[in-house]
Every structure is written in structure tokens, then in C-alpha cells.
Design an enzyme around this catalytic site. Structure first.
Site, short mmCIF file in Angstrom:
data_model
loop_
_atom_site.label_atom_id
_atom_site.label_comp_id
_atom_site.label_asym_id
_atom_site.label_seq_id
_atom_site.Cartn_x
_atom_site.Cartn_y
_atom_site.Cartn_z
CE LYS A 42 -3.72 -2.34 2.73
NZ LYS A 42 -4.31 -2.25 4.04
N GLY A 43 2.04 0.95 0.45
CA GLY A 43 2.98 2.49 0.62
C GLY A 43 3.01 3.36 -0.26
CD GLU A 98 8.73 -0.51 -2.83
OE1 GLU A 98 7.78 0.73 -1.93
OE2 GLU A 98 8.88 -1.75 -1.86
CG ASP A 99 6.02 3.47 0.31
OD1 ASP A 99 7.10 2.67 -0.32
OD2 ASP A 99 5.71 3.03 1.16
CG ASP A 102 14.20 0.02 6.06
OD1 ASP A 102 14.92 0.08 6.75
OD2 ASP A 102 13.29 1.18 6.26
CE LYS A 130 14.13 3.71 7.18
NZ LYS A 130 13.74 2.68 8.56
CG PHE A 151 9.35 3.34 11.51
CD1 PHE A 151 9.40 1.90 10.85
CD2 PHE A 151 7.85 2.92 11.64
CE1 PHE A 151 8.54 1.18 10.07
CE2 PHE A 151 6.89 2.40 10.64
CZ PHE A 151 7.19 1.51 9.88
CB VAL A 152 10.09 8.14 8.11
CG1 VAL A 152 11.33 8.56 8.22
CG2 VAL A 152 10.38 6.55 6.50
CG ASP A 158 2.15 0.75 7.61
OD1 ASP A 158 2.64 0.69 6.40
OD2 ASP A 158 1.64 -0.05 7.87
NE ARG A 164 -1.17 2.03 4.72
CZ ARG A 164 0.01 1.15 4.23
NH1 ARG A 164 0.67 2.00 4.03
NH2 ARG A 164 -0.10 -0.31 5.16
#
Ligand SMILES: O=P(O)(O)OC[C@H]1O[C@H](OP(=O)(O)OP(=O)(O)O)[C@H](O)[C@@H]1O
Ligand code: HPA
Ligand SMILES: [Mg+2]
Length: 179
Positions: A42-43, A98-99, A102, A130, A151-152, A158, A164
Site C-alpha cells: 500500500k505504501g 516504491e515509497d 529499507d 534508507k 522509522f518514518v 504507515d 498514511r
């Protein structure tokens, strides 16, 4: 919701400026290639919507839902496909949207799946990177901002399905997830 954010990393305007730049580069590089732009749900849903509006060449879009974080700030290490694509990637120039990258596990899994399905080329556009947390050695072709090891949330990202809808991206207060 805002009270759970320790620091705003990128404002709505800064994100829009970066997304516009990325859209311009993609428009230039994919001219005449009718790319299939894949949103990783969903990101990436907000980034995807904003990015395609900044791409000026013909393209097609599709969605894939994968998840590995659940209600945690650490990857479970297991990437699950929750919803698959509708359009075949065979012989297509695909752009994965992609958002965030990581650990890199989600992306490496997706690239592997799309390679096995014979995509003609695979390109990655990621708004946030990241690098401190990477366990798989990979990078985005189009990258927005490199962020610190925190963590953002916001702009699609989310924690436990919350935050979100924040229009900016910020660092979540550790006390929100440490108890
Ligand atoms: O590089 P990684 O460590 O794999 O992390 C990045 C992925 O994790 C998040 O998805 P998540 O599994 O939380 O699902 P969601 O997009 O539905 O929130 C994010 O949207 C990326 O897809
Ligand atoms: O920092 C993050 N925030 C939200 N979702 C994520 N998925 C991987 N890293 C992150
Ligand atoms: Mg998530």
C-alpha cells in the site's frame, strides 16, 4: 496523529518538488517505450498518483500489493504477495514505484519475480532510501531523498496501518512503537 511525529523530514512542498523532478527524468528516459508503471501497495499509493501526473509520455499502470512489516518497525523477512498484477509484464519495460527502500528485501523479491516473468527491462523509482538498514545490495534508478536510520511515516508510509494520510513525511516518536 501529528503529536506522534518527532520531526518533519520533508514537507508536502519538498516532496512535490522532488516528485516533479523524478517525473521529468522518467518522461525523458522512457519516451517511445510505453512503460508499465507498477505501484507497490500500500505504501506507494500516494507517490504513484503524484508521480504519474508528472510523467508526460504514454504509459500504463498496474498495482501489486506486498507486505512484510505488518505492525512492526522491522521487516519480518518474508515478503508476501497479497494482490498480483493484472497486466502481463512479459516483454514490457516496467518501472517499479516504491515509497521506500529499507532492508531492500521487498524490492529484491519483486525484481526476482518480474525477471522470472520476462520483463524486458526493470527500473526502480523510490521516493525514499534508507541505506543504513540495507541487508540486500540494491539501489534505485530514480531516487528521491536519502533518509536517516529512523522509522518514518506519512505520505503513504504507515506504522500499523496508521499515519498514511499525513501529507508530509516525519520520524515517528520511538515511544509510539516501543511499548
Ligand atoms: O526494503 P524493505 O525493508 O523491504 O521495506 C520497504 C517496504 O516496506 C514497506 O511495505 P510494507 O511491507 O510495510 O507494506 P505496506 O506498503 O502495505 O505498508 C514499504 O512500503 C516498502 O514496500
Ligand atoms: O521507515 C519506514 N516507515 C514505514 N514503513 C516502512 N517500511 C520500511 N521502512 C519503513
Ligand atoms: Mg507498511
Amino acid at each position: 496523529m501529528q503529536n506522534d511525529v518527532q520531526e518533519v523530514l520533508y514537507s508536502e512542498q519538498q516532496i512535490q518538488d522532488k516528485v516533479k523532478e523524478m517525473g521529468e527524468l522518467i518522461s525523458r528516459d522512457f519516451e517511445g517505450r510505453n512503460p508499465l508503471v507498477i505501484c507497490v501497495l500500500k505504501g506507494a499509493f500516494i507517490f504513484m498518483a503524484d508521480l504519474v501526473k508528472q510523467i508526460t509520455i504514454p504509459l500504463e499502470i498496474d498495482f501489486m500489493a506486498v507486505s512484510s512489516y505488518g505492525a512492526s518497525t522491522k521487516s519480518s523477512g518474508v515478503v508476501k504477495i497479497i494482490k498480483d498484477l493484472d497486466i502481463s509484464v512479459e516483454g514490457r519495460h516496467v518501472i517499479i514505484v516504491e515509497d521506500i527502500i529499507d532492508s531492500g528485501l521487498t524490492l529484491s523479491y519483486l525484481i526476482d519475480v518480474l525477471e522470472r516473468r520476462n520483463a524486458k527491462s526493470i527500473t526502480v523509482a523510490a521516493l525514499f532510501d534508507k541505506p543504513a538498514r540495507r541487508t540486500v545490495d540494491l539501489d534505485a534508478d530514480y531516487k528521491g531523498y536519502v533518509i536517516p536510520d529512523a522509522f518514518v511515516v506519512g505520505y503513504g508510509l504507515d506504522y500499523g496501518e496508521k499515519y498514511r494520510n499525513l501529507p508530509y513525511v516525519g520520524i515517528l516518536k520511538p515511544e509510539v512503537y516501543s511499548h
